[in-house]
Design an enzyme around this catalytic site. Structure first.
Site, PDB file in Angstrom:
ATOM      1  N   CYS A  40     -39.458 -13.897 -28.133  1.00 10.57           N
ATOM      2  CA  CYS A  40     -39.961 -12.848 -27.237  1.00 10.57           C
ATOM      3  C   CYS A  40     -38.837 -11.863 -26.927  1.00 10.57           C
ATOM      4  O   CYS A  40     -37.659 -12.208 -26.973  1.00 10.57           O
ATOM      5  CB  CYS A  40     -40.455 -13.514 -25.953  1.00 10.57           C
ATOM      6  SG  CYS A  40     -41.059 -12.384 -24.686  1.00 10.57           S
ATOM      7  N   SER A  42     -38.059 -10.814 -24.110  1.00 13.44           N
ATOM      8  CA  SER A  42     -37.422 -11.084 -22.808  1.00 13.44           C
ATOM      9  C   SER A  42     -36.050 -11.736 -22.977  1.00 13.44           C
ATOM     10  O   SER A  42     -35.130 -11.443 -22.204  1.00 13.44           O
ATOM     11  CB  SER A  42     -38.328 -11.960 -21.947  1.00 13.44           C
ATOM     12  OG  SER A  42     -39.508 -11.252 -21.642  1.00 13.44           O
ATOM     13  N   HIS A  45     -33.366  -9.230 -23.439  1.00 15.05           N
ATOM     14  CA  HIS A  45     -32.883  -8.529 -22.232  1.00 15.05           C
ATOM     15  C   HIS A  45     -31.626  -9.186 -21.661  1.00 15.05           C
ATOM     16  O   HIS A  45     -30.876  -8.558 -20.927  1.00 15.05           O
ATOM     17  CB  HIS A  45     -33.966  -8.496 -21.144  1.00 15.05           C
ATOM     18  CG  HIS A  45     -35.128  -7.609 -21.468  1.00 15.05           C
ATOM     19  ND1 HIS A  45     -35.014  -6.260 -21.632  1.00 15.05           N
ATOM     20  CD2 HIS A  45     -36.434  -7.890 -21.660  1.00 15.05           C
ATOM     21  CE1 HIS A  45     -36.208  -5.737 -21.899  1.00 15.05           C
ATOM     22  NE2 HIS A  45     -37.084  -6.714 -21.923  1.00 15.05           N
ATOM     23  N   HIS A  73     -38.031 -19.132 -24.163  1.00 14.51           N
ATOM     24  CA  HIS A  73     -39.002 -19.516 -23.127  1.00 14.51           C
ATOM     25  C   HIS A  73     -40.410 -19.602 -23.694  1.00 14.51           C
ATOM     26  O   HIS A  73     -41.331 -19.981 -23.002  1.00 14.51           O
ATOM     27  CB  HIS A  73     -38.939 -18.531 -21.963  1.00 14.51           C
ATOM     28  CG  HIS A  73     -39.358 -17.158 -22.372  1.00 14.51           C
ATOM     29  ND1 HIS A  73     -38.537 -16.324 -23.105  1.00 14.51           N
ATOM     30  CD2 HIS A  73     -40.515 -16.491 -22.199  1.00 14.51           C
ATOM     31  CE1 HIS A  73     -39.165 -15.196 -23.348  1.00 14.51           C
ATOM     32  NE2 HIS A  73     -40.376 -15.275 -22.819  1.00 14.51           N
ATOM     33  N   CYS A 180     -46.118 -17.647 -23.787  1.00 14.60           N
ATOM     34  CA  CYS A 180     -45.700 -16.414 -23.092  1.00 14.60           C
ATOM     35  C   CYS A 180     -46.488 -15.217 -23.609  1.00 14.60           C
ATOM     36  O   CYS A 180     -47.308 -14.657 -22.898  1.00 14.60           O
ATOM     37  CB  CYS A 180     -44.205 -16.141 -23.225  1.00 14.60           C
ATOM     38  SG  CYS A 180     -43.783 -14.498 -22.563  1.00 14.60           S
TER      39      CYS A 180
HETATM   40  N1  LIG Z   1     -44.037  -9.415 -17.304  1.00 15.43           N
HETATM   41  C1  LIG Z   1     -43.931 -10.509 -18.014  1.00 15.43           C
HETATM   42  O1  LIG Z   1     -44.303 -11.593 -17.574  1.00 15.43           O
HETATM   43  C2  LIG Z   1     -43.371 -10.448 -19.398  1.00 15.43           C
HETATM   44  C3  LIG Z   1     -43.481 -11.560 -20.235  1.00 15.43           C
HETATM   45  C4  LIG Z   1     -43.022 -11.449 -21.541  1.00 15.43           C
HETATM   46  C5  LIG Z   1     -42.448 -10.289 -21.982  1.00 15.43           C
HETATM   47  N2  LIG Z   1     -42.324  -9.230 -21.151  1.00 15.43           N
HETATM   48  C6  LIG Z   1     -41.749  -7.969 -21.593  1.00 15.43           C
HETATM   49  O2  LIG Z   1     -42.722  -7.232 -22.316  1.00 15.43           O
HETATM   50  C7  LIG Z   1     -42.041  -6.304 -23.173  1.00 15.43           C
HETATM   51  C8  LIG Z   1     -42.598  -6.407 -24.579  1.00 15.43           C
HETATM   52  O3  LIG Z   1     -42.183  -7.635 -25.162  1.00 15.43           O
HETATM   53  P1  LIG Z   1     -42.412  -7.930 -26.720  1.00 15.43           P
HETATM   54  O4  LIG Z   1     -41.893  -9.293 -26.960  1.00 15.43           O
HETATM   55  O5  LIG Z   1     -43.816  -7.601 -27.077  1.00 15.43           O
HETATM   56  O6  LIG Z   1     -41.419  -6.846 -27.368  1.00 15.43           O
HETATM   57  P2  LIG Z   1     -41.311  -6.330 -28.875  1.00 15.43           P
HETATM   58  O7  LIG Z   1     -39.954  -5.814 -29.047  1.00 15.43           O
HETATM   59  O8  LIG Z   1     -41.823  -7.373 -29.814  1.00 15.43           O
HETATM   60  O9  LIG Z   1     -42.355  -5.125 -28.937  1.00 15.43           O
HETATM   61  C9  LIG Z   1     -42.153  -3.922 -28.258  1.00 15.43           C
HETATM   62  C10 LIG Z   1     -42.866  -2.807 -29.031  1.00 15.43           C
HETATM   63  O10 LIG Z   1     -42.756  -1.601 -28.257  1.00 15.43           O
HETATM   64  C11 LIG Z   1     -42.595  -0.518 -29.146  1.00 15.43           C
HETATM   65  N3  LIG Z   1     -42.050   0.586 -28.371  1.00 15.43           N
HETATM   66  C12 LIG Z   1     -40.801   0.746 -27.874  1.00 15.43           C
HETATM   67  N4  LIG Z   1     -40.696   1.891 -27.172  1.00 15.43           N
HETATM   68  C13 LIG Z   1     -41.952   2.478 -27.200  1.00 15.43           C
HETATM   69  C14 LIG Z   1     -42.501   3.667 -26.647  1.00 15.43           C
HETATM   70  N5  LIG Z   1     -41.768   4.497 -25.900  1.00 15.43           N
HETATM   71  N6  LIG Z   1     -43.813   3.935 -26.906  1.00 15.43           N
HETATM   72  C15 LIG Z   1     -44.563   3.103 -27.638  1.00 15.43           C
HETATM   73  N7  LIG Z   1     -44.090   1.950 -28.182  1.00 15.43           N
HETATM   74  C16 LIG Z   1     -42.807   1.648 -27.950  1.00 15.43           C
HETATM   75  C17 LIG Z   1     -41.684  -1.080 -30.233  1.00 15.43           C
HETATM   76  O11 LIG Z   1     -41.792  -0.331 -31.444  1.00 15.43           O
HETATM   77  C18 LIG Z   1     -42.225  -2.499 -30.389  1.00 15.43           C
HETATM   78  O12 LIG Z   1     -43.228  -2.571 -31.373  1.00 15.43           O
HETATM   79  C19 LIG Z   1     -40.557  -6.651 -23.049  1.00 15.43           C
HETATM   80  O13 LIG Z   1     -39.965  -5.809 -22.089  1.00 15.43           O
HETATM   81  C20 LIG Z   1     -40.594  -8.070 -22.555  1.00 15.43           C
HETATM   82  O14 LIG Z   1     -39.407  -8.476 -21.927  1.00 15.43           O
HETATM   83  C21 LIG Z   1     -42.782  -9.295 -19.874  1.00 15.43           C
HETATM   84 ZN   LIG Z   2     -41.739 -13.915 -23.136  1.00 18.54          ZN
END
Ligand SMILES: NC(=O)c1ccc[n+]([C@@H]2O[C@H](COP(=O)([O-])OP(=O)(O)OC[C@H]3O[C@@H](n4cnc5c(N)ncnc54)[C@H](O)[C@@H]3O)[C@@H](O)[C@H]2O)c1
Ligand SMILES: [Zn+2]
Ligand SMILES: [Zn+2]
Length: 382
Positions: A40, A42, A45, A73, A180
């Site tokens: 993931c 996260s 980060h 996680h 997750c």
């Molecule tokens: N709130 C929660 O409980 C929780 C849980 C898990 C993950 N997250 C967060 O969610 C986010 C996404 O995680 P992921 O694992 O899917 O990430 P990832 O890197 O797999 O995917 C992110 C996608 O966003 C795209 N992207 C980046 N900037 C962009 C923009 N300005 N416009 C459109 N697309 C854009 C990228 O090309 C990529 O495909 C992360 O910040 C992660 O930490 C939050």
């Molecule tokens: Zn996650």
């Protein structure tokens, strides 16, 4: 016992696969043999420092140091041993990790909000949830566990509150995604966003989280599911999993959304880019129509305190912005529920795994994530 784990020693470093010492589970804890762990964003980060407390700062704050930390996680595995008093699982049980522990008894758990369980406190500090001491050590030093789990490890010891028993016939790599990414994305649309049949929904960022917001919006009956990502492969994948339209940026989507919605814009916007910078909120709220909801799921740098939000429009157009952790779902109820939807063929999980890696290939896996090559990369342990 000795086992192997991917350890991060500080901000900006690569993951280092180390042999570690793992103590047996104490009261309320379980020893899990990991079978699969999802990569993931996260965890990334911590590497970039968006979500990390440098050890010097932790010391100044009077809390235990964050590094060294075992990452991971998203995970699925088999219980090998349980400590005294453990009731919900026994050796041989298959379990999903839960990055939010759930005690079932605190104010939040007992009011149906397990994603806010009080046991989630002190998530960045070393020590087990149970008694604050560590079971994982490297060269004599206590290790921290990301989200009190550390799934980037061949074996781990965690609190019973952090594992959810699942039916034993599910493929472990599919299960780890639900722990997750699937739950968070699906819940961001369906639970926190409250997508209803006929809604116009926009999902910004199609990684492991956003693709499941797309699936959730489709399953909830959205009329339009608009997926936005600069990477073409992500947009293609979104179309396969339920999007009706795709765009490469919010700027490109805005005029098209105006056309599609006859000027009403989106009922729900779900923000799931890799990093949520405050300036992204201006276009996100332009896409959110009158009375609409913008769900912010992606993680922003911890120090980001400003966002581009027109507060006049927020009030006058009766919009709302909602944060969410774990898609505002209840891990104990909803991880098995989502796996049930997978069993019936309604929720796609196998299609989310772009590539499998060994633990030793973890840095390659994260580089592929940064390069936009993966919907999800998964570490499998054999
Ligand atoms: N709130 C929660 O409980 C929780 C849980 C898990 C993950 N997250 C967060 O969610 C986010 C996404 O995680 P992921 O694992 O899917 O990430 P990832 O890197 O797999 O995917 C992110 C996608 O966003 C795209 N992207 C980046 N900037 C962009 C923009 N300005 N416009 C459109 N697309 C854009 C990228 O090309 C990529 O495909 C992360 O910040 C992660 O930490 C939050
Ligand atoms: Zn996650
Ligand atoms: Zn609780």
């Amino acid at each position: 016992m000795k086992t192997r784990a991917a350890v991060l020693w500080g901000i900006g470093q690569d993951w280092k696969v180390e042999e570690i010492d793992l103590d047996p589970p104490k009261a309320g804890e379980v020893l899990v043999q990991m079978k699969a762990a999802g990569m993931c964003h996260s965890d990334e980060h911590m590497v970039t420092g968006d979500m990390a407390i440098p050890n010097e700062m932790a010391e100044a704050m009077g809390i235990s140091p964050m590094f060294p930390v075992i990452g991971g996680h998203e995970g699925a595995g088999i219980v090998l041993e349980v400590g005294p008093g453990v009731q919900s699982v026994k050796p041989g049980d298959h379990v999903s990790a839960s990055f939010i522990p759930s005690c079932g008894r605190c104010h939040y758990c007992s009011t149906g909000r397990q994603n806010l369980c009080d046991l989630g406190a002190a998530a960045f500090q070393k020590g087990q949830i149970t008694d604050g001491t560590s079971r994982h050590h490297v060269r004599g030093e206590d290790l921290n566990l990301f989200a009190k789990l550390g799934t980037f490890s061949e074996h781990t010891v965690v609190a019973e509150a952090s594992v959810i028993k699942i039916e034993p016939d599910f493929p472990m790599d599919a299960v780890c995604l639900v722990s997750c990414g699937v739950a968070t994305g699906w819940g961001s649309a369906v639970q926190r966003g409250g997508v209803k049949a006929g809604d116009t929904v926009v999902v910004v960022g199609i990684g492991g989280i956003g693709i499941n917001a797309v699936q959730g919006a489709r399953m909830a009956g959205a009329k339009h599911v608009i997926a936005i990502d600069p990477v073409e492969f992500k947009r293609e994948k979104a179309m396969e999993l339920g999007a009706t339209h795709t765009f490469s940026s919010m700027a490109e989507a805005i005029p098209a959304l105006q056309e599609l919605s006859w000027g009403r814009m989106a009922d729900k916007v779900v923000m799931t880019p890799g990093v949520l910078y405050g300036d992204l909120m201006a276009e996100a709220l332009t896409m959110t129509g009158k009375g609409g909801t913008c769900v912010t799921t992606a993680i922003a740098p911890m120090t980001q305190t400003h966002a581009a939000v027109n507060l006049f429009e927020l009030a006058m157009w009766n919009k709302e912005i909602k944060g969410t952790i774990f898609g505002s779902l209840n891990p104990r109820a909803d991880i098995p529920k989502l796996l049930g939807l997978y069993r019936e063929g309604q929720l796609k999980l196998d299609e989310l795994i772009t590539k499998r890696y060994t633990l030793d290939q973890i840095n390659e896996g994260y580089q592929d994530m940064r390069d936009g090559k993966n919907i999800r990369g998964v570490i499998t342990f054999d």
